[in-house]
Design a protein around this motif. Structure first.
Motif, PDB file in Angstrom:
ATOM      1  N   LYS A 145      -1.007  -3.052  32.840  1.00 56.49           N
ATOM      2  CA  LYS A 145      -2.354  -3.577  33.093  1.00 56.49           C
ATOM      3  C   LYS A 145      -2.346  -5.102  33.151  1.00 56.49           C
ATOM      4  N   ILE A 146      -1.657  -5.736  32.202  1.00 58.18           N
ATOM      5  CA  ILE A 146      -1.616  -7.197  32.177  1.00 58.18           C
ATOM      6  C   ILE A 146      -0.922  -7.733  33.429  1.00 58.18           C
ATOM      7  N   ALA A 147       0.182  -7.102  33.809  1.00 53.54           N
ATOM      8  CA  ALA A 147       0.895  -7.540  35.017  1.00 53.54           C
ATOM      9  C   ALA A 147       0.014  -7.400  36.248  1.00 53.54           C
ATOM     10  N   ARG A 148      -0.755  -6.322  36.306  1.00 56.81           N
ATOM     11  CA  ARG A 148      -1.627  -6.090  37.461  1.00 56.81           C
ATOM     12  C   ARG A 148      -2.729  -7.149  37.540  1.00 56.81           C
ATOM     13  N   VAL A 149      -3.312  -7.466  36.392  1.00 57.24           N
ATOM     14  CA  VAL A 149      -4.356  -8.498  36.373  1.00 57.24           C
ATOM     15  C   VAL A 149      -3.768  -9.833  36.820  1.00 57.24           C
ATOM     16  N   ARG A 150      -2.561 -10.142  36.356  1.00 58.80           N
ATOM     17  CA  ARG A 150      -1.922 -11.395  36.778  1.00 58.80           C
ATOM     18  C   ARG A 150      -1.723 -11.429  38.286  1.00 58.80           C
ATOM     19  N   GLU A 151      -1.353 -10.302  38.881  1.00 53.63           N
ATOM     20  CA  GLU A 151      -1.171 -10.253  40.330  1.00 53.63           C
ATOM     21  C   GLU A 151      -2.470 -10.581  41.050  1.00 53.63           C
ATOM     22  N   TYR A 152      -3.568 -10.023  40.582  1.00 53.91           N
ATOM     23  CA  TYR A 152      -4.856 -10.300  41.228  1.00 53.91           C
ATOM     24  C   TYR A 152      -5.296 -11.744  41.009  1.00 53.91           C
ATOM     25  N   LEU A 153      -5.000 -12.299  39.839  1.00 54.03           N
ATOM     26  CA  LEU A 153      -5.310 -13.706  39.601  1.00 54.03           C
ATOM     27  C   LEU A 153      -4.494 -14.589  40.529  1.00 54.03           C
ATOM     28  N   ASP A 154      -3.205 -14.252  40.704  1.00 54.73           N
ATOM     29  CA  ASP A 154      -2.343 -15.029  41.587  1.00 54.73           C
ATOM     30  C   ASP A 154      -2.822 -14.975  43.036  1.00 54.73           C
ATOM     31  N   ASP A 155      -3.518 -13.902  43.384  1.00 52.93           N
ATOM     32  CA  ASP A 155      -4.058 -13.770  44.743  1.00 52.93           C
ATOM     33  C   ASP A 155      -5.368 -14.517  44.919  1.00 52.93           C
ATOM     34  N   GLY A 156      -5.811 -15.212  43.860  1.00 48.93           N
ATOM     35  CA  GLY A 156      -7.017 -16.029  43.965  1.00 48.93           C
ATOM     36  C   GLY A 156      -8.284 -15.387  43.461  1.00 48.93           C
ATOM     37  N   ASN A 157      -8.185 -14.200  42.876  1.00 52.29           N
ATOM     38  CA  ASN A 157      -9.374 -13.543  42.343  1.00 52.29           C
ATOM     39  C   ASN A 157      -9.767 -14.131  40.992  1.00 52.29           C
ATOM     40  N   ASN A 158     -11.063 -14.045  40.672  1.00 53.21           N
ATOM     41  CA  ASN A 158     -11.482 -14.472  39.344  1.00 53.21           C
ATOM     42  C   ASN A 158     -11.147 -13.376  38.332  1.00 53.21           C
ATOM     43  N   LEU A 159     -11.308 -13.677  37.035  1.00 53.23           N
ATOM     44  CA  LEU A 159     -10.888 -12.752  35.987  1.00 53.23           C
ATOM     45  C   LEU A 159     -11.635 -11.434  36.064  1.00 53.23           C
ATOM     46  N   SER A 160     -12.941 -11.464  36.284  1.00 57.04           N
ATOM     47  CA  SER A 160     -13.719 -10.235  36.326  1.00 57.04           C
ATOM     48  C   SER A 160     -13.241  -9.324  37.453  1.00 57.04           C
ATOM     49  N   THR A 161     -13.042  -9.900  38.639  1.00 51.21           N
ATOM     50  CA  THR A 161     -12.560  -9.104  39.771  1.00 51.21           C
ATOM     51  C   THR A 161     -11.163  -8.571  39.503  1.00 51.21           C
ATOM     52  N   ALA A 162     -10.320  -9.391  38.890  1.00 47.63           N
ATOM     53  CA  ALA A 162      -8.946  -8.981  38.614  1.00 47.63           C
ATOM     54  C   ALA A 162      -8.908  -7.798  37.655  1.00 47.63           C
ATOM     55  N   ILE A 163      -9.720  -7.838  36.596  1.00 43.47           N
ATOM     56  CA  ILE A 163      -9.731  -6.737  35.620  1.00 43.47           C
ATOM     57  C   ILE A 163     -10.264  -5.465  36.258  1.00 43.47           C
ATOM     58  N   GLN A 164     -11.354  -5.577  37.010  1.00 50.49           N
ATOM     59  CA  GLN A 164     -11.930  -4.384  37.609  1.00 50.49           C
ATOM     60  C   GLN A 164     -11.010  -3.804  38.694  1.00 50.49           C
ATOM     61  N   SER A 165     -10.337  -4.651  39.442  1.00 53.26           N
ATOM     62  CA  SER A 165      -9.396  -4.163  40.451  1.00 53.26           C
ATOM     63  C   SER A 165      -8.222  -3.461  39.779  1.00 53.26           C
ATOM     64  N   MET A 166      -7.729  -4.051  38.695  1.00 52.45           N
ATOM     65  CA  MET A 166      -6.668  -3.391  37.932  1.00 52.45           C
ATOM     66  C   MET A 166      -7.112  -2.023  37.472  1.00 52.45           C
ATOM     67  N   GLN A 167      -8.333  -1.918  36.977  1.00 55.01           N
ATOM     68  CA  GLN A 167      -8.800  -0.647  36.443  1.00 55.01           C
ATOM     69  C   GLN A 167      -8.875   0.418  37.530  1.00 55.01           C
ATOM     70  N   ARG A 168      -9.320   0.029  38.713  1.00 55.25           N
ATOM     71  CA  ARG A 168      -9.375   0.996  39.811  1.00 55.25           C
ATOM     72  C   ARG A 168      -7.966   1.421  40.227  1.00 55.25           C
ATOM     73  N   ASP A 169      -7.016   0.487  40.169  1.00 60.08           N
ATOM     74  CA  ASP A 169      -5.623   0.840  40.449  1.00 60.08           C
ATOM     75  C   ASP A 169      -5.095   1.824  39.401  1.00 60.08           C
ATOM     76  N   TYR A 170      -5.452   1.597  38.153  1.00 59.25           N
ATOM     77  CA  TYR A 170      -5.022   2.486  37.063  1.00 59.25           C
ATOM     78  C   TYR A 170      -5.547   3.904  37.297  1.00 59.25           C
ATOM     79  N   ILE A 171      -6.816   3.997  37.620  1.00 61.23           N
ATOM     80  CA  ILE A 171      -7.422   5.311  37.837  1.00 61.23           C
ATOM     81  C   ILE A 171      -6.758   6.012  39.022  1.00 61.23           C
ATOM     82  N   GLU A 172      -6.492   5.263  40.078  1.00 61.19           N
ATOM     83  CA  GLU A 172      -5.862   5.852  41.256  1.00 61.19           C
ATOM     84  C   GLU A 172      -4.433   6.296  40.936  1.00 61.19           C
ATOM     85  N   ALA A 173      -3.698   5.473  40.213  1.00 63.61           N
ATOM     86  CA  ALA A 173      -2.325   5.834  39.859  1.00 63.61           C
ATOM     87  C   ALA A 173      -2.293   7.071  38.961  1.00 63.61           C
TER      88      ALA A 173
END
Length: 639
Positions: A600-628
């Motif tokens: 989860k932490i690695a995924r959030v970092r990836e979204y942050l590195d792509d320019g997303n803010n923290l809220s978007t990064a956490i929620q995107s990670m969560q949707r990835d988790y559910i899909e996986a």
């Protein structure tokens, strides 16, 4: 609602506390005598498992309310149910043990690919530093849900049906052009994965009610700890989680196998967790199930805290007018019944030493809901968050009295200490049996009703359950079992079965081999546990090897963790091939250096590195988790 307020008021009255305490003392004396007389000795070991889940939106359309299901007041029958809330759900499940699947081969860890719903396949360490060798627990005896531990099939868990206003369908809009539309009522990114309340009808299946309106729990019937019993446990976990999720899917909900929700409900996380009203001095949290025991515990904890309860973790500091923020967390709880009462302390003390290593392998809650972080820097949070925020959420929500109720327990010197510790624990929200039942007491459960009720608020991370449902070929209702409480809910049924097998196998293996693990000083075991909660797979762990040497080397520790878990399972007659099937997915995590929290932490970092803010990064990670979790059989496949 007036009946609930009346029950809570009676529960918190001084005269109730006095009468309740007198009964607990009398019942405790009887239990001590029975344990010493050998009445709690049994034939064989038993195992069971509790699994907590939370609900999210599964469809773009708002859930439909239940027709004719809701009422404004709890029924008399619901209020007159058992209030013991003992946390013994895994020993009192409502289902018979599932039959072995047709075609032989026993239970399978593989999910049913034909079912799209089934995945393929308590304060921070700093805040607990005050508990030292001089802590109050030394005074216990001669010698502890959600979660808040209501048995889901206990009548206590019954409460008034509710379908919150937020779940009502939006009014239809008349149109002369088109009668139907496939368009969602809001943008998919606004609804997808959001926390949602479960309608009451969902609990007509395998799901049981829990603290929050978004929570559910699934429990296996206990079985003997042997090859057949573990096969049945495997089938039960797979089938009951599948059936519960199918039931939820019929009502635009999805039950998620995860340890903490991070995509907030529409009104926002803090508002959802804080919403309440006060009725005749009784606080009633809007999104807490209105079971009398939950409400009474909430008001007791609030009273001790002065009306609001602080919650402080990296990146967030706030306070709440209710304990409901405990419902951020979901867990799994393996149970191991020990047949030899005299040997119980040996198993219990060994189990305390396993808390750190096993939690470090299973961590899965590094983030709070995304909207609780405000302007917190995302990179800083990824570097500093705890890997298991569930520990802090549970501890801080109810540790409001003088002696913390949620903590690592002390070693046992004598089996009867398990009784004395409950007696001496701080009293929270007592009830007398006649508040809810007008019949005579019959059988063990009724005879020790008040003691069991108090034990239900003894929230140690490891505790003893005195008594439970008989297990065919293993135990009577007079039994002693370890309830192993700190493990978070995992992404797949296969992962949860693996952790169950690892936990019970390791405890059994350490004792049967006379391993010196319990020689590790208690303070080191406690420190290891909180280090695991904070740092996960990088935790500073301590262990005593089979040769009696102290080590902090992870390779040495986990070599023995898996070796002795295999030994314990083999001792109980589980075949080597099945042992590998249970443990290999968990061992793969260690070999890869990856836990669900790391992912989860690695995924959030990836979204942050792509320019997303923290809220978007956490929620995107969560949707990835559910899909996986839908696409794979076990977390090992994510790596």
């Amino acid at each position: 609602m007036d009946d609930i307020v009346d029950l809570v008021t009676r529960s918190l009255a001084d005269e109730t506390a006095a009468a309740f305490t007198e009964r607990v003392d009398e019942q405790a004396m009887q239990l001590r005598n029975a344990i010493e007389a050998g009445e709690f000795d049994n034939e064989a070991f038993s195992v069971g498992l509790e699994i907590e889940l939370y609900a999210i939106n599964a469809e773009p359309d708002p859930p439909e309310p239940d027709d004719g299901e809701d009422s404004e007041e709890a029924t008399e029958e619901e209020l007159n149910d058992d209030l013991s809330g003992s946390g013994s759900a895994a020993w009192s499940g409502s289902l018979d043990a599932p039959a072995e699947p047709e075609g032989g081969g026993g239970a399978s860890l593989e999910p049913d690919d034909s079912n799209p719903l089934e995945p393929d396949g308590d304060a921070s360490p700093d805040q607990n530093a005050g508990e030292t060798a001089d802590e109050p627990e030394d005074s216990f005896g001669p010698g502890e849900g959600p979660s808040l531990d209501i048995d889901p099939d206990s009548p206590l868990a019954e409460d008034e049906p509710e379908t919150p206003e937020e779940e009502e369908a939006e009014p239809a809009v008349e149109s002369s052009v088109e009668e139907e539309s496939d368009e969602p009522y809001m943008d998919p990114e606004d609804w997808k994965g959001r926390l949602t309340r479960l309608p009451d009808v969902v609990f007509e299946g395998e799901a049981n009610k829990e603290l929050g309106l978004h929570n559910a729990e699934v429990n296996t019937e206990p079985n003997s700890f042997d090859q057949t019993g573990m096969e049945v446990q495997t089938t039960a976990v797979e089938m009951q989680t599948k059936q519960a999720r199918q039931q939820a899917s019929k009502h635009n909900c999805e039950l998620v196998l995860d340890a903490m929700w991070t995509i907030p409900p529409e009104e926002g996380s803090e508002q959802y967790l804080s919403a309440h009203e006060t009725n005749d001095g009784v606080v009633l949290a809007d999104n807490m199930r209105q079971a009398p025991r939950y409400v009474a515990l909430d008001n007791e904890a609030l009273d001790h805290a002065g009306g609001s309860i602080d919650f402080d973790v990296p990146g967030y500091s706030g306070s709440f007018p209710t304990i409901l923020f405990e419902s951020l967390a979901t867990s799994i709880q393996p149970h191991l019944q020990i047949p030899d009462a005299a040997a119980f302390p040996e198993y219990y003390n060994a189990a305390i030493r396993t808390l750190g290593p096993l939690l470090a392998l299973s961590v899965n809650s590094p983030f709070l809901p995304a909207d609780m972080y405000g302007d917190t820097d995302g990179e800083w949070l990824c570097a500093n968050t705890h890997h298991e925020l569930r520990i802090a959420a549970f501890e801080q929500s109810v540790n409001t009295s003088d002696n913390p109720k949620v903590r690592v327990p002390r070693d046992l010197d004598d089996t009867t200490d398990v009784v004395g510790r409950v007696v001496n624990d701080d009293l929270f929200a007592p009830f007398l049996r006649e508040f809810l039942h007008d019949d005579d007491r019959t059988g063990f459960e009724d005879e020790f009703w008040e003691f069991d009720h108090k034990r239900g608020t003894y929230w140690r991370w490891l505790r003893c359950v005195v008594g439970g449902a008989p297990v065919d070929g293993a135990s009577t209702e007079k039994s002693l079992r370890i309830e192993y409480r700190p493990l978070p809910t995992q992404p797949h049924a296969k992962d949860m079965i693996g952790l169950q097998a690892l936990t019970v196998g390791l405890i059994r293996g350490l004792v049967v081999a006379d391993h010196p693990a319990a020689e590790l000083p208690w303070q080191e075991a406690k420190r290891s546990f909180y280090s695991a909660a904070q740092d996960g797979s990088d935790a500073d762990l301590s262990w005593v090897t089979a040769e009696g040497e102290r080590t902090v080397d992870h390779d040495d520790i986990y070599d023995e963790v898996f070796q002795y878990a295999r030994l314990g399972l083999a001792e109980q007659g589980v075949p080597e091939a099945r042992i590998d099937e249970y443990l290999d997915p968990i061992e793969a995590r260690y070999e890869a250096g990856m836990t669900p929290s790391d992912w989860k932490i690695a995924r959030v970092r990836e979204y942050l590195d792509d320019g997303n803010n923290l809220s978007t990064a956490i929620q995107s990670m969560q949707r990835d988790y559910i899909e996986a979790s839908r696409e794979h059989h076990s977390f090992a496949e994510w790596m």
